[in-house]
Design an enzyme around this catalytic site. Structure first.
Site, PDB file in Angstrom:
ATOM      1  N   SER A  93      45.605  12.917  41.595  1.00 23.39           N
ATOM      2  CA  SER A  93      46.968  12.416  41.806  1.00 23.39           C
ATOM      3  C   SER A  93      47.837  13.413  42.565  1.00 23.39           C
ATOM      4  CB  SER A  93      47.629  12.085  40.462  1.00 23.39           C
ATOM      5  OG  SER A  93      47.738  13.255  39.659  1.00 23.39           O
ATOM      6  N   GLY A  94      47.299  14.585  42.859  1.00 24.21           N
ATOM      7  CA  GLY A  94      48.055  15.612  43.552  1.00 24.21           C
ATOM      8  C   GLY A  94      48.068  15.428  45.055  1.00 24.21           C
ATOM      9  N   ARG A 123      44.709  12.179  33.009  1.00 25.60           N
ATOM     10  CA  ARG A 123      45.395  12.176  31.715  1.00 25.60           C
ATOM     11  C   ARG A 123      45.710  10.753  31.276  1.00 25.60           C
ATOM     12  NH1 ARG A 123      47.089  17.280  30.374  1.00 25.60           N
ATOM     13  NH2 ARG A 123      47.279  18.805  32.055  1.00 25.60           N
ATOM     14  N   ARG A 124      45.942   9.884  32.290  1.00 26.44           N
ATOM     15  CA  ARG A 124      46.213   8.480  32.009  1.00 26.44           C
ATOM     16  C   ARG A 124      45.801   7.667  33.253  1.00 26.44           C
ATOM     17  NH1 ARG A 124      50.770  11.143  33.110  1.00 26.44           N
ATOM     18  NH2 ARG A 124      50.997  11.714  30.919  1.00 26.44           N
ATOM     19  N   LEU A 183      43.008  20.623  41.001  1.00 25.61           N
ATOM     20  CA  LEU A 183      44.000  20.925  39.984  1.00 25.61           C
ATOM     21  C   LEU A 183      44.914  22.044  40.471  1.00 25.61           C
ATOM     22  CD1 LEU A 183      41.681  20.939  36.846  1.00 25.61           C
ATOM     23  CD2 LEU A 183      43.374  19.194  37.427  1.00 25.61           C
ATOM     24  N   GLY A 184      46.195  21.911  40.167  1.00 22.39           N
ATOM     25  CA  GLY A 184      47.132  22.953  40.551  1.00 22.39           C
ATOM     26  C   GLY A 184      48.547  22.557  40.209  1.00 22.39           C
ATOM     27  N   TYR A 222      50.996  34.852  41.069  1.00 22.10           N
ATOM     28  CA  TYR A 222      50.369  33.634  41.594  1.00 22.10           C
ATOM     29  C   TYR A 222      49.058  33.960  42.313  1.00 22.10           C
ATOM     30  CZ  TYR A 222      49.701  29.472  44.504  1.00 22.10           C
ATOM     31  OH  TYR A 222      49.168  28.377  45.140  1.00 22.10           O
ATOM     32  N   LYS A 248      44.992  33.228  41.305  1.00 23.25           N
ATOM     33  CA  LYS A 248      44.040  32.570  42.197  1.00 23.25           C
ATOM     34  C   LYS A 248      42.823  33.467  42.446  1.00 23.25           C
ATOM     35  CE  LYS A 248      46.253  28.695  43.154  1.00 23.25           C
ATOM     36  NZ  LYS A 248      45.704  27.363  42.778  1.00 23.25           N
ATOM     37  N   LEU A 279      51.146  24.014  51.750  1.00 24.71           N
ATOM     38  CA  LEU A 279      50.676  22.648  51.967  1.00 24.71           C
ATOM     39  C   LEU A 279      51.824  21.752  52.410  1.00 24.71           C
ATOM     40  CD1 LEU A 279      48.388  22.252  48.823  1.00 24.71           C
ATOM     41  CD2 LEU A 279      47.653  22.584  51.189  1.00 24.71           C
TER      42      LEU A 279
END
Length: 214
Positions: free
Chosen positions: A10-11, A35-36, A71-72, A123, A127, A150
């Site tokens: 979803s990202g 998650r849903r 994921l992020g 950060y 990574k 991004l």
């Protein structure tokens, strides 16, 4: 044909990558860990609702060949450095360990330009530590992508990121040579690179940045 598993669909990058996987003739099934349920209907797509706090116990009904980790989060969105690290380090490592235990052939993850275990920047150090951890796992091919800022249409408005995006679009043409890896990049280009690079039979830990991404 193969089965792919994607986390973070979803990202910003994950949405583009999911579309590429669904339209690929290399994969007959795409499993999305969520998650849903929220990704819509597609004959190749199977959404699996899981608790990311207990990711290691997930049991897939299918043999998975390739795992894509998108994921992020950000420290601001997560609310604290600890919460940020849980998503960008712990969840990624747990997913990679799951891929190792299930004998997956490939694991692809998004890191960041400048990632290093030796930096004082929280950060980038997170990574870098993520990269170091997954690089020790027994997975035939581990692909690590290090994009800069991004670009793309986010679901939520982030003032700081919007300002950075405008500035980077102005400075991008000036970033050549060794500076090229710091150019802002479209999230869809990162997704395309993640797909394309995993379609070749290359073993080992491979890190991509700059022109190698897009």
């Amino acid at each position: 044909m193969k089965t792919a598993l994607i986390a973070g669909a979803s990202g910003l990058v994950g949405q583009s990558l999911l579309l590429q996987l669904l339209h690929s003739d290399q994969y007959s099934k795409i499993i999305a860990l969520v998650r849903r349920p929220s990704l819509g209907n597609h004959p190749k797509l199977k959404e699996e609702v899981i608790n990311f706090e207990d990711l290691g116990s997930y049991e897939s009904p299918h043999n998975v060949d390739d795992v894509f980790c998108c994921l992020g989060t950000t420290i601001k969105t997560a609310g604290s450095q600890e919460a940020f690290r849980k998503v960008d380090f712990t969840y990624v490592i747990e997913l990679a360990k799951w891929a190792e235990n299930k004998h997956c052939q490939q694991f692809a993850a998004i890191s960041s330009v400048g990632a290093s275990t030796n930096t004082s920047n929280f950060y980038l150090r997170t990574k870098g530590e993520m990269e170091a951890a997954i690089s020790t796992l027994n997975i035939p091919a581990i692909h690590i992508f290090r994009p800069s800022l991004l670009l793309g249409q986010r679901d939520e408005f982030r003032f700081g990121e919007k300002v950075s995006e405008i500035m980077m679009r102005l400075f991008n043409p000036m970033m050549k040579g060794r500076l090229r890896k710091y150019k802002a990049i479209e999230a869809s280009d990162v997704a395309m690179a993640m797909y394309n690079k995993t379609q070749h039979s290359i073993d080992g830990v491979i890190i991509y940045e700059g022109a190698e991404i897009g």
